[in-house]
Write a protein that holds these residues in place. Structure first.
Motif, PDB file in Angstrom:
ATOM      1  N   LEU A  71       0.681  -1.192   0.017  1.00  0.00           N
ATOM      2  CA  LEU A  71      -0.069   0.102   0.018  1.00  0.00           C
ATOM      3  C   LEU A  71       0.844   1.288  -0.110  1.00  0.00           C
ATOM      4  O   LEU A  71       0.673   2.207  -0.690  1.00  0.00           O
ATOM      5  CB  LEU A  71      -1.091   0.062   1.308  1.00  0.00           C
ATOM      6  N   ILE A  72       2.020   1.312   0.822  1.00  0.00           N
ATOM      7  CA  ILE A  72       2.929   2.345   0.750  1.00  0.00           C
ATOM      8  C   ILE A  72       3.695   2.495  -0.375  1.00  0.00           C
ATOM      9  O   ILE A  72       3.737   3.757  -0.903  1.00  0.00           O
ATOM     10  CB  ILE A  72       3.623   2.179   2.120  1.00  0.00           C
ATOM     11  N   PHE A  73       4.301   1.625  -0.762  1.00  0.00           N
ATOM     12  CA  PHE A  73       5.409   1.579  -1.651  1.00  0.00           C
ATOM     13  C   PHE A  73       5.021   1.142  -3.122  1.00  0.00           C
ATOM     14  O   PHE A  73       5.690   1.056  -4.135  1.00  0.00           O
ATOM     15  CB  PHE A  73       6.745   0.846  -1.333  1.00  0.00           C
ATOM     16  N   GLY A  74       3.816   0.378  -3.387  1.00  0.00           N
ATOM     17  CA  GLY A  74       3.431  -0.413  -4.566  1.00  0.00           C
ATOM     18  C   GLY A  74       3.277   0.481  -5.682  1.00  0.00           C
ATOM     19  O   GLY A  74       3.609  -0.061  -6.824  1.00  0.00           O
ATOM     20  N   SER A  75       2.936   1.633  -5.655  1.00  0.00           N
ATOM     21  CA  SER A  75       2.539   2.655  -6.620  1.00  0.00           C
ATOM     22  C   SER A  75       3.769   3.251  -7.293  1.00  0.00           C
ATOM     23  O   SER A  75       3.781   3.434  -8.449  1.00  0.00           O
ATOM     24  CB  SER A  75       1.464   3.569  -6.217  1.00  0.00           C
ATOM     25  N   SER A  76       4.773   3.259  -6.413  1.00  0.00           N
ATOM     26  CA  SER A  76       6.084   4.239  -6.925  1.00  0.00           C
ATOM     27  C   SER A  76       7.206   3.077  -7.067  1.00  0.00           C
ATOM     28  O   SER A  76       8.259   3.422  -7.499  1.00  0.00           O
ATOM     29  CB  SER A  76       6.460   5.144  -5.590  1.00  0.00           C
ATOM     30  N   THR A  77       7.191   1.676  -6.891  1.00  0.00           N
ATOM     31  CA  THR A  77       8.329   0.822  -6.942  1.00  0.00           C
ATOM     32  C   THR A  77       7.901  -0.221  -7.961  1.00  0.00           C
ATOM     33  O   THR A  77       6.662  -0.570  -7.780  1.00  0.00           O
ATOM     34  CB  THR A  77       8.631   0.292  -5.438  1.00  0.00           C
ATOM     35  N   ASP A  78       8.536  -0.706  -8.847  1.00  0.00           N
ATOM     36  CA  ASP A  78       8.541  -2.062  -9.615  1.00  0.00           C
ATOM     37  C   ASP A  78       8.048  -3.051  -8.571  1.00  0.00           C
ATOM     38  O   ASP A  78       8.623  -3.331  -7.461  1.00  0.00           O
ATOM     39  CB  ASP A  78       9.731  -2.392 -10.130  1.00  0.00           C
ATOM     40  N   ARG A  79       6.990  -3.728  -8.717  1.00  0.00           N
ATOM     41  CA  ARG A  79       6.249  -4.575  -7.647  1.00  0.00           C
ATOM     42  C   ARG A  79       7.006  -5.951  -7.698  1.00  0.00           C
ATOM     43  O   ARG A  79       6.954  -6.371  -6.548  1.00  0.00           O
ATOM     44  CB  ARG A  79       4.724  -4.888  -8.279  1.00  0.00           C
ATOM     45  N   LEU A  80       7.583  -6.204  -8.722  1.00  0.00           N
ATOM     46  CA  LEU A  80       8.318  -7.595  -8.615  1.00  0.00           C
ATOM     47  C   LEU A  80       9.486  -7.361  -7.586  1.00  0.00           C
ATOM     48  O   LEU A  80       9.879  -8.004  -7.062  1.00  0.00           O
ATOM     49  CB  LEU A  80       8.995  -8.188  -9.903  1.00  0.00           C
ATOM     50  N   TYR A  81      10.072  -6.169  -7.974  1.00  0.00           N
ATOM     51  CA  TYR A  81      11.660  -6.034  -7.092  1.00  0.00           C
ATOM     52  C   TYR A  81      10.960  -5.836  -5.591  1.00  0.00           C
ATOM     53  O   TYR A  81      11.692  -6.282  -4.806  1.00  0.00           O
ATOM     54  CB  TYR A  81      11.994  -4.761  -7.874  1.00  0.00           C
ATOM     55  N   LEU A  82       9.758  -5.077  -5.470  1.00  0.00           N
ATOM     56  CA  LEU A  82       9.267  -4.749  -4.070  1.00  0.00           C
ATOM     57  C   LEU A  82       9.130  -6.223  -3.478  1.00  0.00           C
ATOM     58  O   LEU A  82       9.360  -6.452  -2.216  1.00  0.00           O
ATOM     59  CB  LEU A  82       8.045  -4.014  -4.071  1.00  0.00           C
ATOM     60  N   PHE A  83       8.271  -7.118  -4.344  1.00  0.00           N
ATOM     61  CA  PHE A  83       8.052  -8.428  -3.643  1.00  0.00           C
ATOM     62  C   PHE A  83       9.377  -9.016  -3.157  1.00  0.00           C
ATOM     63  O   PHE A  83       9.359  -9.598  -2.069  1.00  0.00           O
ATOM     64  CB  PHE A  83       7.498  -9.333  -4.828  1.00  0.00           C
ATOM     65  N   PHE A  84      10.503  -9.213  -4.137  1.00  0.00           N
ATOM     66  CA  PHE A  84      11.816 -10.042  -3.763  1.00  0.00           C
ATOM     67  C   PHE A  84      12.428  -9.228  -2.659  1.00  0.00           C
ATOM     68  O   PHE A  84      12.983  -9.851  -1.821  1.00  0.00           O
ATOM     69  CB  PHE A  84      12.736  -9.962  -4.987  1.00  0.00           C
ATOM     70  N   ALA A  85      12.520  -7.926  -2.615  1.00  0.00           N
ATOM     71  CA  ALA A  85      13.158  -7.019  -1.425  1.00  0.00           C
ATOM     72  C   ALA A  85      12.341  -7.510  -0.200  1.00  0.00           C
ATOM     73  O   ALA A  85      13.103  -8.024   0.686  1.00  0.00           O
ATOM     74  CB  ALA A  85      13.111  -5.838  -1.625  1.00  0.00           C
ATOM     75  N   ILE A  86      10.998  -7.575  -0.263  1.00  0.00           N
ATOM     76  CA  ILE A  86      10.304  -8.141   1.021  1.00  0.00           C
ATOM     77  C   ILE A  86      10.701  -9.595   1.434  1.00  0.00           C
ATOM     78  O   ILE A  86      11.119  -9.830   2.574  1.00  0.00           O
ATOM     79  CB  ILE A  86       8.898  -7.740   0.935  1.00  0.00           C
ATOM     80  N   LEU A  87      10.543 -10.382   0.267  1.00  0.00           N
ATOM     81  CA  LEU A  87      10.901 -11.892   0.577  1.00  0.00           C
ATOM     82  C   LEU A  87      12.423 -12.079   1.172  1.00  0.00           C
ATOM     83  O   LEU A  87      12.597 -12.818   2.254  1.00  0.00           O
ATOM     84  CB  LEU A  87      11.227 -12.531  -0.897  1.00  0.00           C
ATOM     85  N   MET A  88      13.496 -11.497   0.743  1.00  0.00           N
ATOM     86  CA  MET A  88      14.694 -11.469   1.276  1.00  0.00           C
ATOM     87  C   MET A  88      14.840 -10.585   2.755  1.00  0.00           C
ATOM     88  O   MET A  88      15.619 -11.149   3.495  1.00  0.00           O
ATOM     89  CB  MET A  88      15.535 -10.657   0.251  1.00  0.00           C
ATOM     90  N   ALA A  89      14.137  -9.772   2.811  1.00  0.00           N
ATOM     91  CA  ALA A  89      13.976  -9.162   4.287  1.00  0.00           C
ATOM     92  C   ALA A  89      13.396  -9.972   5.466  1.00  0.00           C
ATOM     93  O   ALA A  89      13.666 -10.086   6.419  1.00  0.00           O
ATOM     94  CB  ALA A  89      13.237  -7.875   4.278  1.00  0.00           C
ATOM     95  N   GLU A  90      12.571 -11.364   4.843  1.00  0.00           N
ATOM     96  CA  GLU A  90      12.005 -11.794   5.644  1.00  0.00           C
ATOM     97  C   GLU A  90      12.674 -13.452   5.708  1.00  0.00           C
ATOM     98  O   GLU A  90      12.101 -13.953   6.699  1.00  0.00           O
ATOM     99  CB  GLU A  90      10.407 -12.340   5.243  1.00  0.00           C
ATOM    100  N   VAL A  91      13.137 -13.761   4.847  1.00  0.00           N
ATOM    101  CA  VAL A  91      13.629 -15.097   4.593  1.00  0.00           C
ATOM    102  C   VAL A  91      14.337 -15.960   5.869  1.00  0.00           C
ATOM    103  O   VAL A  91      14.167 -17.003   5.883  1.00  0.00           O
ATOM    104  CB  VAL A  91      14.340 -15.434   3.328  1.00  0.00           C
ATOM    105  N   TRP A  92      14.859 -15.084   6.609  1.00  0.00           N
ATOM    106  CA  TRP A  92      15.779 -15.423   7.673  1.00  0.00           C
ATOM    107  C   TRP A  92      15.014 -16.020   8.741  1.00  0.00           C
ATOM    108  O   TRP A  92      15.141 -16.973   9.274  1.00  0.00           O
ATOM    109  CB  TRP A  92      16.510 -14.337   8.166  1.00  0.00           C
ATOM    110  N   ASP A  93      13.597 -15.526   8.758  1.00  0.00           N
ATOM    111  CA  ASP A  93      12.620 -15.850   9.606  1.00  0.00           C
ATOM    112  C   ASP A  93      11.652 -17.032   9.192  1.00  0.00           C
ATOM    113  O   ASP A  93      11.443 -17.715   9.934  1.00  0.00           O
ATOM    114  CB  ASP A  93      11.434 -14.815  10.083  1.00  0.00           C
ATOM    115  N   PHE A  94      11.685 -17.077   7.786  1.00  0.00           N
ATOM    116  CA  PHE A  94      10.873 -18.322   7.138  1.00  0.00           C
ATOM    117  C   PHE A  94      11.816 -19.524   7.575  1.00  0.00           C
ATOM    118  O   PHE A  94      11.156 -20.460   7.649  1.00  0.00           O
ATOM    119  CB  PHE A  94      10.869 -18.147   5.597  1.00  0.00           C
TER     120      PHE A  94
END
Ligand SMILES: [Zn+2]
Length: 147
Positions: A71-94
């Protein structure tokens, strides 16, 4: 930190750094760095919680975090890039989840669990939430000021 804080940090990085070959690794290393800041999250007391409760709290935290970040960054950022950035920021806990939920106490889950355990700075509520709000807000202010 909460999955929400990690998602927002990954999203801020993707929204601020145009080059994914820099942004994706930064999003990945943001996780242990952010976790060193004393904080509270749903993993606190995980071994005294039912696995089902832990699973649903973690899933709700993650879902909320991903939606909020989009909601915050989706309109200003490439969504695929945004998705992978989130994924990499979370993967340690996954990678810790099979250890926490299914007692998979072997490599690589045990390694991620031990690393997460050592890098996690703990703080009680409400301070443990305030430190995350301050971290995310501070990072957004700093990174967005370069754009
Ligand atoms: Zn973590």
């Amino acid at each position: 930190m909460t999955a929400t804080a990690h998602a927002l940090i990954g999203g801020t990085i993707a929204a601020s750094i145009q080059n994914p070959t820099i942004g994706i690794p930064l999003a990945a290393i943001s996780h242990p760095i952010a976790d060193m800041i004393p904080h509270w999250d749903f993993g606190v007391g995980w071994n005294r919680k039912s696995k089902l409760v832990l699973f649903f709290q973690s899933a709700a935290d993650l879902t909320f975090g991903v939606i909020l970040t989009f909601l915050i960054f989706g309109s200003s950022t490439d969504r695929l890039y945004l998705f992978f950035a989130i994924l990499m920021a979370e993967v340690w806990d996954f990678m810790q989840m099979p250890y926490l939920l299914f007692n998979f106490k072997f490599f690589p889950f045990s390694t991620f669990y031990r690393f997460g355990h050592r890098t996690n700075g703990k703080a009680k509520l409400p301070l443990g939430i305030l430190t995350q709000v301050a971290t995310v807000a501070g990072l957004i202010l700093i990174l967005r000021s370069f754009n």
